[in-house]
Design a protein around this motif. Structure first.
Motif, PDB file in Angstrom:
ATOM      1  N   ILE A  72      26.665  33.109  63.736  1.00  0.00           N
ATOM      2  CA  ILE A  72      27.316  31.939  62.731  1.00  0.00           C
ATOM      3  C   ILE A  72      26.551  30.643  63.497  1.00  0.00           C
ATOM      4  O   ILE A  72      26.318  29.661  62.715  1.00  0.00           O
ATOM      5  N   SER A  78      25.365  29.889  58.954  1.00  0.00           N
ATOM      6  CA  SER A  78      26.278  29.119  58.933  1.00  0.00           C
ATOM      7  C   SER A  78      26.399  28.250  57.523  1.00  0.00           C
ATOM      8  O   SER A  78      27.528  27.817  57.230  1.00  0.00           O
ATOM      9  N   ALA A  79      25.244  28.153  56.903  1.00  0.00           N
ATOM     10  CA  ALA A  79      25.361  27.768  55.406  1.00  0.00           C
ATOM     11  C   ALA A  79      26.171  28.575  54.776  1.00  0.00           C
ATOM     12  O   ALA A  79      26.835  28.136  53.664  1.00  0.00           O
ATOM     13  N   ALA A  81      28.416  30.412  55.444  1.00  0.00           N
ATOM     14  CA  ALA A  81      29.948  30.412  55.684  1.00  0.00           C
ATOM     15  C   ALA A  81      30.165  29.360  55.236  1.00  0.00           C
ATOM     16  O   ALA A  81      31.615  29.239  54.487  1.00  0.00           O
ATOM     17  N   ARG A  82      29.749  27.997  55.164  1.00  0.00           N
ATOM     18  CA  ARG A  82      30.106  26.786  54.545  1.00  0.00           C
ATOM     19  C   ARG A  82      30.398  27.053  53.086  1.00  0.00           C
ATOM     20  O   ARG A  82      31.405  26.526  52.569  1.00  0.00           O
TER      21      ARG A  82
ATOM     22  N   ILE B  72      30.715  22.938  59.760  1.00  0.00           N
ATOM     23  CA  ILE B  72      30.252  24.095  60.286  1.00  0.00           C
ATOM     24  C   ILE B  72      28.860  24.547  60.583  1.00  0.00           C
ATOM     25  O   ILE B  72      28.375  25.126  61.409  1.00  0.00           O
ATOM     26  N   THR B  73      28.032  23.825  59.468  1.00  0.00           N
ATOM     27  CA  THR B  73      26.560  23.694  59.702  1.00  0.00           C
ATOM     28  C   THR B  73      25.872  22.907  60.679  1.00  0.00           C
ATOM     29  O   THR B  73      24.666  23.270  60.906  1.00  0.00           O
ATOM     30  N   LEU B  97      38.846  30.094  59.974  1.00  0.00           N
ATOM     31  CA  LEU B  97      37.883  28.998  59.825  1.00  0.00           C
ATOM     32  C   LEU B  97      38.028  28.044  58.835  1.00  0.00           C
ATOM     33  O   LEU B  97      38.286  28.271  57.485  1.00  0.00           O
ATOM     34  N   ASN B  99      36.873  24.256  57.262  1.00  0.00           N
ATOM     35  CA  ASN B  99      35.887  23.074  57.391  1.00  0.00           C
ATOM     36  C   ASN B  99      36.138  21.847  56.512  1.00  0.00           C
ATOM     37  O   ASN B  99      36.717  22.029  55.418  1.00  0.00           O
TER      38      ASN B  99
END
Lengths: 334, 334
Positions: A72, A78-79, A81-82, B72-73, B97, B99
């Motif tokens: 992550i 992480s992008a 995930a975003r 998160i990024t 999670l 954001n």
DNA sequence: ACATTCTATGAAATCGGTTTCATGCTATCC
DNA sequence: GGATAGCATGAAACCGATTTCATAGAATGT
């Protein structure tokens, strides 16, 4: 400390049955205007919030999806995930974050855990080492692979055009006159790396340039120090390449570090292009060219695909494949 | 498609009651050796996996914790997430999670959602805009704030020594002979920013230097373009500062971008130090000095603290406070 | 006006576990 | 040897919702 308010409390408070309360909650059936008002009033008055858990037990759906990533902290992931979080939230779903750290055992453990938790779907950035468990899981549950994928597994995929992106990058270097282009990769059996390498090779062959094995560098692990060592050994050879193509952002960063250490000038001494774009590539001088991936969009599309599959449950779910375009961002490093 | 295996199946297969099966599952009571064997055998044979949901409904515990972050990024937060994930996994907990994107409404929505999902605890990197809802929640559930915190809320905190880190950084600049040190911050009402600014100010005052308001730059939003504009306007003034202290990594990156754009030499024309360290700070030339935060460790400690609080549920849970040290990493930029 | 369909509603079953409670059996005590 | 305590076990209640099923009353058709 007052006990938690349940549907039963609403039922008595509003003078109706739990069934009716449930009906106004889910909107699954018609309820007369006055009963509805009474229920809504009671809900407001007692500040009632239904238990997701109880609901999940009966409906066999959890409104949650598992997000299984290798790392992550890698800006690419992480992008993703975003993006996934954003889209999931839009559908009122939540994400369970699982970090595998490229470890097969951990991935496997999480796959089981997610099934035990009855997530409605799984977004998997696979380590690549759990082929048959993933196949088994894909048979029972909606699952979409992102970025990399397992070749033999029949499950949906959201990825980018790795081959095309790498081809365009290599071509750019060739057009700039480079003949000795090193390629830095990691884990050559991983689909992303394979495809990117193929794009590199195709560009060379098309241009009639030789594919020199000495210029194909495999770094043994995604460890910055080790990677830098490997890159350094290539860059200090007498017949140093005039251009370097790094096949992921971590290797790219290592290359930047080494080039700076060696006091080489970019792009005069060596041109550089990295597969996957990072924020800081635009900030430093010279800025670094990159093959930009729509990471956020990968996350979004993965969730959407999952939603569709979950919807169509029961129907024979065909494994869809979404291939997003990359963009060649030309900056000062070439 | 075979129906899911339930505890009842194990009960009949092993010739015992569901109660006994449950007892071997949870180890909550003694079971005779032969019954235990029979149950374990049946579990293996039928490949039984207990439903987390059913268990949660009865036990009122979900083995999951909510992770509420602004972005998160942002490498800082993703490292926190990594640490939290790691530690949670060690305790057999999973992370949800969330954001917030610095949006109060979204944060609030998530706080409710997490409560509805009955998470066992919440790790909150607060937007700072939902004071009373957070206070309410903290009264009912274990919650630990990370990084920033809400001043008036009585809840545990895991943070770094912002004031001390900023003081050390500013001192370093002063020792290097700088007298005109600009400080770049965002959201001056946020605790992290307040504390860091105080460290900056203390160092100046101690050294007998004036605190020039013209050198205190507040960027209006965490938007790279806007931030760069603000930084540019400071750096192009006739009496340009000789050193810049950026109070977070995003502002720091913006500063690096502007300085490179303006073709200023670091550290000759302007020295730079950033609160929060990023990977690429070591890779570029000159390398960038930073106040390094133990982000991974923040995540780890937050989870541990939550575990302790969840354990001690019922007892009057005192709001603990963990303050981790920062490290001043001196590189070429000063 | 009577038979028939619709509609809104509540009772009860259900999801898949855990936990309390009752019970029969064995071990311990005086 | 009889009373008592301890122990392993199963039956049944329970967690908090949804959903099936039965039913009373209203609406519709002829």
């Amino acid at each position: 400390m007052s006990r938690k308010v349940t549907i039963h409390d609403i039922s008595t408070e509003s003078g109706t049955s739990p069934s009716t309360v449930s009906r106004v909650l889910t909107g699954s059936a018609v309820v007369s205007e006055d009963k509805r008002k009474a229920v809504e009033e009671a809900i407001r008055k007692l500040n009632y919030r239904p238990s997701h858990i109880a609901r999940s037990l009966k409906t066999r759906t959890t409104q949650s999806i598992g997000l299984l990533l290798n790392d992550i902290t890698n800006p690419f992931y992480s992008a993703v995930a975003r993006g996934a979080e954003d889209e999931a939230n839009r559908h009122n779903f939540s994400l369970i974050l699982c970090n595998t750290n490229e470890e097969a055992a951990r991935e496997l453990q999480y796959l089981h855990l997610l099934e035990d938790k009855q997530v409605d779907g799984i977004i998997l950035g696979p380590t690549g080492k759990n082929i048959s468990p993933v196949q088994d899981l894909a048979y029972r549950h909606p699952i979409v692979q992102i970025d990399r994928y397992l070749d033999s597994v029949e499950a949906s995929i959201v990825k980018v055009d790795n081959e095309g992106g790498a081809y365009a990058a290599t071509r750019l270097l060739i057009e700039k006159g480079h003949q000795r282009i090193a390629v830095l990769r990691w884990g050559k059996q991983i689909t992303t790396m394979k495809e990117r390498y193929e794009g590199y090779e195709r560009a060379l062959v098309e241009a009639g340039l030789p594919v020199d094995p000495a210029l194909v560098v495999d770094v043994p692990a995604l460890d910055i120090a080790q990677t830098m060592d490997m890159v350094r050994s290539v860059m200090t050879r007498p017949d140093r390449p005039t251009a370097v193509f790094a096949l992921n952002n971590q290797i790219g960063s290592a290359a930047i570090g080494v080039i700076h250490q060696l006091r080489l000038q970019i792009p005069e001494d060596v041109a550089l292009i990295v597969f996957d774009d990072l924020d800081y590539f635009t900030l430093i001088r010279p800025s670094i060219s990159a093959v930009s991936q729509p990471a956020f969009e990968i996350g979004v599309q993965a969730v959407r695909l999952l939603m569709r599959q979950a919807q169509a449950r029961g129907a024979p779910h065909s494994a869809e494949q979404i291939i997003l375009p990359t963009e060649l961002v030309i900056r000062e490093s070439v």
